[in-house]
Design a protein around this motif. Structure first.
Motif, PDB file in Angstrom:
ATOM      1  N   ASN A  53      -3.367 -19.081   2.120  1.00  0.00           N
ATOM      2  CA  ASN A  53      -4.106 -17.929   2.649  1.00  0.00           C
ATOM      3  C   ASN A  53      -3.288 -17.174   3.695  1.00  0.00           C
ATOM      4  O   ASN A  53      -3.813 -16.713   4.691  1.00  0.00           O
ATOM      5  N   GLN A  54      -1.986 -17.007   3.429  1.00  0.00           N
ATOM      6  CA  GLN A  54      -1.078 -16.380   4.389  1.00  0.00           C
ATOM      7  C   GLN A  54      -0.882 -14.903   4.040  1.00  0.00           C
ATOM      8  O   GLN A  54      -0.379 -14.573   2.972  1.00  0.00           O
ATOM      9  N   PRO A  55      -1.253 -13.957   4.916  1.00  0.00           N
ATOM     10  CA  PRO A  55      -1.126 -12.530   4.613  1.00  0.00           C
ATOM     11  C   PRO A  55       0.296 -12.014   4.825  1.00  0.00           C
ATOM     12  O   PRO A  55       0.926 -12.274   5.853  1.00  0.00           O
ATOM     13  N   VAL A  56       0.800 -11.270   3.838  1.00  0.00           N
ATOM     14  CA  VAL A  56       2.153 -10.719   3.877  1.00  0.00           C
ATOM     15  C   VAL A  56       2.102  -9.238   3.519  1.00  0.00           C
ATOM     16  O   VAL A  56       1.382  -8.839   2.601  1.00  0.00           O
ATOM     17  N   MET A  57       2.867  -8.428   4.222  1.00  0.00           N
ATOM     18  CA  MET A  57       2.956  -6.994   3.941  1.00  0.00           C
ATOM     19  C   MET A  57       4.216  -6.696   3.129  1.00  0.00           C
ATOM     20  O   MET A  57       5.326  -7.072   3.523  1.00  0.00           O
ATOM     21  N   ASP A  58       4.036  -6.024   1.975  1.00  0.00           N
ATOM     22  CA  ASP A  58       5.150  -5.464   1.228  1.00  0.00           C
ATOM     23  C   ASP A  58       5.480  -4.138   1.885  1.00  0.00           C
ATOM     24  O   ASP A  58       4.714  -3.171   1.799  1.00  0.00           O
ATOM     25  N   ARG A  59       6.622  -4.049   2.549  1.00  0.00           N
ATOM     26  CA  ARG A  59       6.934  -2.875   3.365  1.00  0.00           C
ATOM     27  C   ARG A  59       7.214  -1.640   2.512  1.00  0.00           C
ATOM     28  O   ARG A  59       7.072  -0.511   2.980  1.00  0.00           O
ATOM     29  N   ALA A  60       7.584  -1.843   1.249  1.00  0.00           N
ATOM     30  CA  ALA A  60       7.870  -0.703   0.378  1.00  0.00           C
ATOM     31  C   ALA A  60       6.599   0.006  -0.066  1.00  0.00           C
ATOM     32  O   ALA A  60       6.569   1.227  -0.204  1.00  0.00           O
ATOM     33  N   THR A  61       5.535  -0.760  -0.283  1.00  0.00           N
ATOM     34  CA  THR A  61       4.289  -0.182  -0.811  1.00  0.00           C
ATOM     35  C   THR A  61       3.176  -0.128   0.222  1.00  0.00           C
ATOM     36  O   THR A  61       2.188   0.585   0.033  1.00  0.00           O
ATOM     37  N   GLY A  62       3.300  -0.914   1.290  1.00  0.00           N
ATOM     38  CA  GLY A  62       2.223  -0.993   2.269  1.00  0.00           C
ATOM     39  C   GLY A  62       1.100  -1.911   1.842  1.00  0.00           C
ATOM     40  O   GLY A  62       0.112  -2.073   2.564  1.00  0.00           O
ATOM     41  N   LYS A  63       1.232  -2.537   0.681  1.00  0.00           N
ATOM     42  CA  LYS A  63       0.186  -3.431   0.192  1.00  0.00           C
ATOM     43  C   LYS A  63       0.264  -4.793   0.883  1.00  0.00           C
ATOM     44  O   LYS A  63       1.340  -5.268   1.232  1.00  0.00           O
ATOM     45  N   VAL A  64      -0.904  -5.391   1.049  1.00  0.00           N
ATOM     46  CA  VAL A  64      -0.996  -6.732   1.638  1.00  0.00           C
ATOM     47  C   VAL A  64      -1.235  -7.750   0.526  1.00  0.00           C
ATOM     48  O   VAL A  64      -2.125  -7.560  -0.309  1.00  0.00           O
ATOM     49  N   GLU A  65      -0.441  -8.799   0.512  1.00  0.00           N
ATOM     50  CA  GLU A  65      -0.610  -9.883  -0.446  1.00  0.00           C
ATOM     51  C   GLU A  65      -1.084 -11.123   0.302  1.00  0.00           C
ATOM     52  O   GLU A  65      -0.584 -11.423   1.383  1.00  0.00           O
ATOM     53  N   ILE A  66      -2.061 -11.825  -0.267  1.00  0.00           N
ATOM     54  CA  ILE A  66      -2.424 -13.139   0.254  1.00  0.00           C
ATOM     55  C   ILE A  66      -1.563 -14.134  -0.502  1.00  0.00           C
ATOM     56  O   ILE A  66      -1.572 -14.175  -1.734  1.00  0.00           O
ATOM     57  N   THR A  67      -0.805 -14.915   0.227  1.00  0.00           N
ATOM     58  CA  THR A  67       0.249 -15.717  -0.385  1.00  0.00           C
ATOM     59  C   THR A  67       0.103 -17.202  -0.088  1.00  0.00           C
ATOM     60  O   THR A  67      -0.551 -17.612   0.876  1.00  0.00           O
ATOM     61  N   SER A  68       0.756 -17.990  -0.940  1.00  0.00           N
ATOM     62  CA  SER A  68       0.894 -19.428  -0.733  1.00  0.00           C
ATOM     63  C   SER A  68       2.243 -19.686  -0.073  1.00  0.00           C
ATOM     64  O   SER A  68       3.269 -19.167  -0.532  1.00  0.00           O
ATOM     65  N   GLN A  69       2.241 -20.477   1.005  1.00  0.00           N
ATOM     66  CA  GLN A  69       3.490 -20.725   1.730  1.00  0.00           C
ATOM     67  C   GLN A  69       3.618 -22.191   2.121  1.00  0.00           C
ATOM     68  O   GLN A  69       2.631 -22.918   2.248  1.00  0.00           O
TER      69      GLN A  69
END
Length: 394
Positions: free
Chosen positions: A292-308
């Protein structure tokens, strides 16, 4: 419950002397490692069998663990790699149609020492404040030894910083994962060389589902080993340990980049790309672990909820494209950042075909926001191949 089946006494001791008392879970004995916490509310079996958790004592922040049991299909590798396991409320019995056994029995069968009945919220808060640290789980007769003696044993173990572990968890022989075995109908579109630094089983499966033949190679592989499988691209997997110790893999990746082969890295592979480009790495205070780790794709501005699952990170500038310290590789930019603490979560090379992310797009147990990265690598291989053909014609 009879006395014969009653859990034994157990205690968790952290390197600063903080002690938590509970009862045994899984095998009885001693487990030493780095205490870390993971925030996922599901996927405990995938977590335990992830080789990136080698030499670590996993603290589950979700309170109820084991309720879906275990099954062979959900393993990410052939064994449990975690050094030990810490839970609050262990399920008395599993309740799931896919269950083939209990987590308690699986831990016992593989000799994994755990502890249950402890305040995992308090442990997590302590690790967040003080940082991941050396620890030990002691149960049965070992739990009755003097605490000062146990604490000395905890502190005598090596720190995770400086440990070289990828070779210890890697496959010893190469093997191939075929697209046809994972639902792909037709000829393989591409072939890649995947360097196993602690690869999770779901990663080559995600490639194979997209028509990519995956040659999984040991961590000690050379450029000649890579070239022998005639790959269209090279992949470096996740894995445990300190990336500062991965000199052989850094040297290999530099040769791969010099050869112009498309590259994609995940987790440890991201850190190795960072080092190959000339950046440094450093140990995080308590790391990022969970689904449940939030990450920002700086190229698109989209936020991904990621596994880390990582305790180290790349030290790279986040203020736009820069020339890599290893100047022959051209410009690079930080492509993704953590929204929790602004840690570098991805690198994108602008002049060579290479990129990487710190998180896990294969994400067994979810989430699947980042699955597009496998398609991005396929597109990169396709465009690189097309450009090569154009150059050859000219």
């Amino acid at each position: 419950m009879s006395e014969a089946t009653m859990p034994a006494q157990a205690l968790l001791i952290l390197e600063d002397g903080r002690t938590f008392r509970g009862t045994s879970y899984g095998a009885v004995g001693t487990a030493l490692g780095e205490a870390v916490f993971t925030t996922g509310m599901t996927g405990y079996q995938e977590t335990l069998t992830d080789p990136s958790y080698a030499r670590q004592l996993i603290v589950q922040t979700a309170p109820h663990i084991g309720n879906t049991g275990v099954n062979a299909a959900d393993n990410e590798s052939a064994k449990i790699w975690a050094a030990g396991y810490v839970v609050r409320d262990a399920a008395r019995r599993p309740s799931n149609w896919r269950s083939e056994g209990t987590l308690d029995d699986e831990l016992s069968g593989q000799g994994i020492v755990g502890i249950q009945g402890v305040d995992t919220r308090a442990i997590t808060r302590h690790l967040r404040e003080r940082g991941a640290m050396k620890a030990g789980i002691f149960s049965g007769a070992d739990a009755l030894r003097p605490e000062a003696e146990l604490l000395a044993e905890v502190n005598a173990q090596p720190s995770m910083e400086g440990l070289q572990l990828a070779e210890a968890v890697s496959a010893t022989e190469a093997y191939v994962v075929e697209p046809a075995d994972h639902g792909w109908d037709g000829e393989a579109k591409f072939a890649i060389a995947a360097i196993d630094l602690g690869i999770k089983g779901m990663t080559p499966q995600r490639f194979a589902e997209r028509g990519v033949r995956v040659h999984v190679l040991p961590a000690t592989s050379t450029l000649a080993d890579v070239q022998a499988v005639n790959p269209d691209g090279v992949f470096l997997s996740n894995g445990p340990g300190d990336p500062a110790t991965a000199d052989a893999q850094v040297a290999l990746l530099r040769e791969v980049l010099d050869a112009g082969l498309p590259f994609f890295g995940i987790c440890f592979g991201n850190q190795i790309l960072g080092r190959a480009l000339g950046f440094g790495t450093y140990k995080l205070r308590y790391g990022h672990r969970g689904i449940n780790q939030p990450v920002m794709d700086r190229a698109t501005g989209k936020v991904e909820i990621t596994s880390q699952n990582h305790g180290f990170a790349v030290d790279a500038p986040k203020d736009g494209a820069v020339t890599a310290p290893e100047e022959r590789f051209g410009r690079v930019e930080v492509s993704h950042v953590s929204l929790n603490d602004d840690v570098v979560e991805g690198l994108a090379c602008l002049d060579i075909p290479a990129f990487s992310v710190q998180y896990h797009p294969e994400a067994a147990a979810g989430p699947h926001d980042s699955a597009y990265l496998f398609d991005r690598f396929i597109d990169l291989m396709a465009s690189t191949a097309a450009a090569t053909q154009t150059e050859e014609k000219n």
